[in-house]
Design a protein around this motif. Sequence first.
Motif, mmCIF file in Angstrom:
data_model
loop_
_atom_site.group_PDB
_atom_site.id
_atom_site.type_symbol
_atom_site.label_atom_id
_atom_site.label_comp_id
_atom_site.label_asym_id
_atom_site.label_seq_id
_atom_site.Cartn_x
_atom_site.Cartn_y
_atom_site.Cartn_z
ATOM 1 N N LEU A 65 57.241 33.637 42.105
ATOM 2 C CA LEU A 65 56.296 34.256 41.074
ATOM 3 C C LEU A 65 55.921 35.750 41.347
ATOM 4 O O LEU A 65 55.410 36.009 42.632
ATOM 5 C CB LEU A 65 54.994 33.395 41.364
ATOM 6 N N THR A 66 56.106 36.525 40.358
ATOM 7 C CA THR A 66 55.844 37.588 40.495
ATOM 8 C C THR A 66 55.308 38.139 38.897
ATOM 9 O O THR A 66 55.451 37.489 38.070
ATOM 10 C CB THR A 66 56.819 38.746 41.033
ATOM 11 N N GLY A 67 54.817 39.610 38.869
ATOM 12 C CA GLY A 67 54.398 39.741 37.437
ATOM 13 C C GLY A 67 54.391 41.221 37.005
ATOM 14 O O GLY A 67 54.877 42.020 38.215
ATOM 15 N N ALA A 100 51.386 40.246 32.727
ATOM 16 C CA ALA A 100 50.037 40.304 32.783
ATOM 17 C C ALA A 100 49.148 41.036 31.788
ATOM 18 O O ALA A 100 48.711 42.129 31.827
ATOM 19 C CB ALA A 100 49.544 40.989 34.044
ATOM 20 N N GLU A 103 45.434 40.959 32.349
ATOM 21 C CA GLU A 103 45.044 42.370 33.201
ATOM 22 C C GLU A 103 45.173 43.764 32.446
ATOM 23 O O GLU A 103 44.278 44.782 32.637
ATOM 24 C CB GLU A 103 45.905 42.433 34.432
ATOM 25 N N GLN A 185 45.467 36.552 38.192
ATOM 26 C CA GLN A 185 46.550 36.652 39.030
ATOM 27 C C GLN A 185 46.565 35.430 39.983
ATOM 28 O O GLN A 185 47.753 35.001 40.451
ATOM 29 C CB GLN A 185 46.341 37.993 39.506
ATOM 30 N N ASP A 188 48.110 32.812 38.152
ATOM 31 C CA ASP A 188 49.492 32.857 38.004
ATOM 32 C C ASP A 188 50.135 32.369 39.436
ATOM 33 O O ASP A 188 51.155 31.695 39.389
ATOM 34 C CB ASP A 188 49.820 34.553 37.980
ATOM 35 N N VAL A 205 55.905 35.772 46.661
ATOM 36 C CA VAL A 205 55.243 36.728 45.688
ATOM 37 C C VAL A 205 55.889 38.177 46.126
ATOM 38 O O VAL A 205 55.220 38.855 47.111
ATOM 39 C CB VAL A 205 53.964 36.826 45.354
ATOM 40 N N VAL A 207 55.948 41.978 45.939
ATOM 41 C CA VAL A 207 55.225 43.235 45.420
ATOM 42 C C VAL A 207 55.225 44.469 45.991
ATOM 43 O O VAL A 207 55.657 44.302 47.083
ATOM 44 C CB VAL A 207 53.513 42.446 44.865
ATOM 45 N N GLN A 211 49.274 45.476 45.909
ATOM 46 C CA GLN A 211 49.030 43.910 45.540
ATOM 47 C C GLN A 211 48.240 43.186 46.559
ATOM 48 O O GLN A 211 47.733 42.026 46.289
ATOM 49 C CB GLN A 211 50.226 43.594 44.816
HETATM 50 N N1 TRP Z 1 48.862 42.976 39.085
HETATM 51 C C1 TRP Z 1 50.245 43.131 39.143
HETATM 52 C C2 TRP Z 1 50.437 44.682 38.677
HETATM 53 O O1 TRP Z 1 49.913 45.419 38.297
HETATM 54 C C3 TRP Z 1 50.991 42.278 37.890
HETATM 55 C C4 TRP Z 1 50.649 40.641 38.075
HETATM 56 C C5 TRP Z 1 50.077 39.849 37.328
HETATM 57 C C6 TRP Z 1 51.279 40.121 39.269
HETATM 58 N N2 TRP Z 1 50.033 38.594 37.821
HETATM 59 C C7 TRP Z 1 50.953 38.755 39.082
HETATM 60 C C8 TRP Z 1 51.971 40.358 40.435
HETATM 61 C C9 TRP Z 1 51.308 37.501 40.086
HETATM 62 C C10 TRP Z 1 52.241 39.424 41.355
HETATM 63 C C11 TRP Z 1 52.028 38.017 41.092
HETATM 64 O O2 TRP Z 1 51.321 45.040 38.606
#
Ligand code: TRP
Length: 437
Positions: A65-67, A100, A103, A185, A188, A205, A207, A211
């Motif tokens: 899971l990443t974002g 996100a 966010e 998050q 998430d 995750v 990142v 993070q």
């Molecule tokens: N906060 C992360 C960024 O600024 C984006 C993000 C949102 C994320 N949800 C996440 C990263 C969950 C890892 C897991 O890039």
Amino acid sequence: MKIDPWSSSAYNDYARLRDEFGIEEFNFPDLPNPHRLFRRGVIFGHRGFNPIMDAIRFKKPWCILTGLAPSGHMHIGHKMVIDQVIYYQSLGAEIFLAVADIEALGVRGISLEQGRKIAVEHYITNYIALGLKPENCQIYFQSKRETVKDLAYLTGNKVNLSEMRAIYGFEDSTNMTHVYAPLVQVGDILHVQLEKYGGPKPTLVPVGVDQDPHLRLTRNLAFSFRIFNVTLTKDNKIGIFVKPDENVNELLDEAERIIKKLGFADYRKIANYKAIYLDGATTSDIPKLDEALIPIEQQFGGYGFFPPASTYHQFMSGLTGGKMSSSEPESSIFLSDSPEDGVKKVMSAKTGGGVTLEEHKASGGRPDECTIFELFLYHFIDDDKELDRIYNDCKSGSRVCGACKKLASEVVSAFLSDLAKNRELAKKNIDQYLRDD
Ligand code: TRP
């Protein structure tokens, strides 16, 4: 030292970051066909990666899971995470990608509509063009996924404002959507372990180290929902403790059944202490015990989250020498740059060459301080021997900056023009990836 996910500070002392924050050194030589980011130590740290390595080794279900925060355009620094995701997909991981958008609204004032547009045009299309496959993969928007938002409220109930301020340094003027963004998050990261998304499973995750505060918060909150606490006691035994006050005897009986099945014969069950002490066990048995106990927690109405694991990659420097940042176009190569613009940026990038050609040839260059060398190392030269050769020839002074810039121009321009072609195809397939529910 403080890690602020929303600042634009550069990190360079990664060993110190590891020490101060209790991040472990990433050292997993058994990873199959490791991607260059692993081979070259760019992935420098982790929390809780061992269960992921086990899942890979024994082909058990696990997920990524990443974002992405849809603000600004995607540059080659952002590419590192998706390179890893594609690598993990090839090892059999199920993939979840969070856009996100909440966010981006809270932190950058980007509307949900704008966020959606940026995510689709600049990130998701590139992810597909870079090779992300639709099978076992879903990309969703935070604002559209009810389970994620529910978890934000549920976990938010277990952390207070002063703890949030201690982690994130919020001000009185911080808007509430921003304050809530870390909890979204957390949602998430944890929602992939709910029944609807396949139940509890090891989650990784990947990142950037900025993070890490979110990961520490998530791991703590995940633990606060556990029913059993499996831990090393003060007298060096492994204890299984029941945290709530309800169903204590039933829970201890279930735990006893489990530990017998796992082959532990030496134990004492003490109902008054709500505990079972395992005399023969060691800390290395904890993951195995947790894995066996988590399914029971679900039967008793708990959440039974596996603590999510994380890995941290180092950041590339910007081409101009400082941090690579979307807000400074000259510092980064954007994936949507034309090949010509890419070449221009390469040609004016800061290198580690000597001041004059004579000096360079006499005393050698400094590849460790060269942004062109970083392009090769992170992205554009996959052959370790070739990379080594360039490094050594620069250091000895026999290879000059002109040669590296010429090579970089060629590879960057080929990369950007191929990618633009792939994006055209990718646009047609986006719907295969998006999942709003
Ligand atoms: N906060 C992360 C960024 O600024 C984006 C993000 C949102 C994320 N949800 C996440 C990263 C969950 C890892 C897991 O890039």
